[in-house]
Motif scaffolding. Sequence first.
Motif, PDB file in Angstrom:
ATOM      1  N   ARG A  41       0.892  -1.107  -0.223  1.00 31.76           N
ATOM      2  CA  ARG A  41       0.074   0.075  -0.007  1.00 31.76           C
ATOM      3  C   ARG A  41       0.853   1.407   0.128  1.00 31.76           C
ATOM      4  NH1 ARG A  41      -2.793  -1.852   3.565  1.00 31.76           N
ATOM      5  NH2 ARG A  41      -1.877  -0.740   5.494  1.00 31.76           N
ATOM      6  N   ASP A  63      -5.579  -5.405  -0.983  1.00 32.65           N
ATOM      7  CA  ASP A  63      -6.516  -4.968  -2.139  1.00 32.65           C
ATOM      8  C   ASP A  63      -7.611  -6.033  -2.674  1.00 32.65           C
ATOM      9  OD1 ASP A  63      -5.529  -2.291  -2.520  1.00 32.65           O
ATOM     10  OD2 ASP A  63      -3.292  -3.084  -3.200  1.00 32.65           O
ATOM     11  N   HIS A  89     -12.448  -2.582  -5.163  1.00 32.18           N
ATOM     12  CA  HIS A  89     -11.826  -1.741  -6.039  1.00 32.18           C
ATOM     13  C   HIS A  89     -12.660  -1.600  -7.353  1.00 32.18           C
ATOM     14  CE1 HIS A  89      -8.529  -0.563  -3.365  1.00 32.18           C
ATOM     15  NE2 HIS A  89      -8.272  -2.101  -2.913  1.00 32.18           N
TER      16      HIS A  89
END
Length: 350
Positions: free
Chosen positions: A168, A195, A218
Motif C-alpha cells: 500500500r 487490495d 476496488h
Amino acid sequence: MIELFEMPPGGPYLLSHSAGLLPSAARNEFEAHFFTPWAAKPGESWPLWLSAIDDFRTALASLLGGRMEDYCPEPNVSAALFALLSGLTLEKGRNAIVMSAHAFPSLGFVAQQAERLGFRFEILEGDPADIAIWEAALKTDVAVVLAMHVHSNTSIVSPVTEIAALARARGIFSIIDIAQSAGILPINVTAWQADALIGSCLKWLCGGPGAGFLWCPHDLKPLNVGWFSHEAPFEFDIRNFRYAPNARRFWGGTPSVAPYVLATTGIRTISDISVEAILKHNHALIARIDPSDRSGKGGTLCHKPADMEKTMAALTAAGCRFDRRGDTLRLSFHIYNTEQDADIVAGCLL
C-alpha cells in the motif's frame, strides 16, 4: 462435532488441506435450494438460485469480514487471479507480478500467461515468513504482489498484514490467497487492508469443489466479462455494456449455481462452530504428536519422516487418509478429528 459432518468409514481422515468433509446438513440444504426451485417452480428457478448465491456471498462476508457486495463467486483461485489481473491498468515501468517460489504452482502458471497482457512474472526466493525478503522484493517496478496466507507444502504463514502495508505504501496492488487458511485461521479482510483476496471453499471450509471466490472492493475493469458482469444483466442491449457497480463485475457469463449452494452450508457450519474453536482443537491434536510451537503455521502438520516408506505403510495400515508432497507428509486435523485419531498418527510416525 463428528455428527455435524459426513464421516467416511475407516481410519483417521487427514486431508482437510485438500478436501474438507461435507456437513451432514449439506444434502437437505442442497435439495432445498437447488433441486426444489428447479422442480417446484419450473421457469422460475433463476431468482431463487441467484438469491442462494447471494446467501453464499453473505456467508463469506460474515466469516471473513467486509461487505457482501465485494465478494464474487469464481470457479477456483486461478480464475479469480486472472480476473483481477485482467482488470488492472499497468503504469509505465511498473509491470512485475511478485510471488514466492513456495506459492501454489497454478497461480504461477496464471502469472506466466499474464505476460501476454504486459505483466512480467518474478519469483521470490527465500522464506516467505520473512518480511525482510518481501520488503526487498517490492521495488518500484512491481505492479502486483501475491502472497499465500498459508503455504500448502510447508504450512508456513506469510505476514500478510505487513506485506499489504508495504504494498500500500509503495502503490503496489496486493492479493492474498486464503485457500489454505479460510476456516482454520482467523481472517479479517478489513484489518488486513489488502487490495484483494482469492480463496476456495473446498478445503477447511468443507464446501465441496467448484466454489471459489474473490473479494475486491476496488473499481477494476476485468476483461473476462459476460452478461452477469453487467450493471443490468437482463437489459439485453448488445451495444451497451456497463460494469456492475460491485464485485459482480468479475462474474462473467451465465453462472454456475450448484457449487455455491453446497458451499454455503459448509461456510455456515464453520462459522457456527467458530474458526477459533477449530484452531484450538487443531492445535490440541497436533500437540499430542508434536508439542512444538505452532505460531507461524497453518492447520496442516507437515512431517518429514526419517523413513518415508515405512511411515507411509504404517499410516496406510492404520486406515489413515493423508498425502505426500516430495519428502513431506501432510496431515490435517479438523474439528471432526479426535484424540484417538491423533494418537493413531503418533504411533505411525517415524
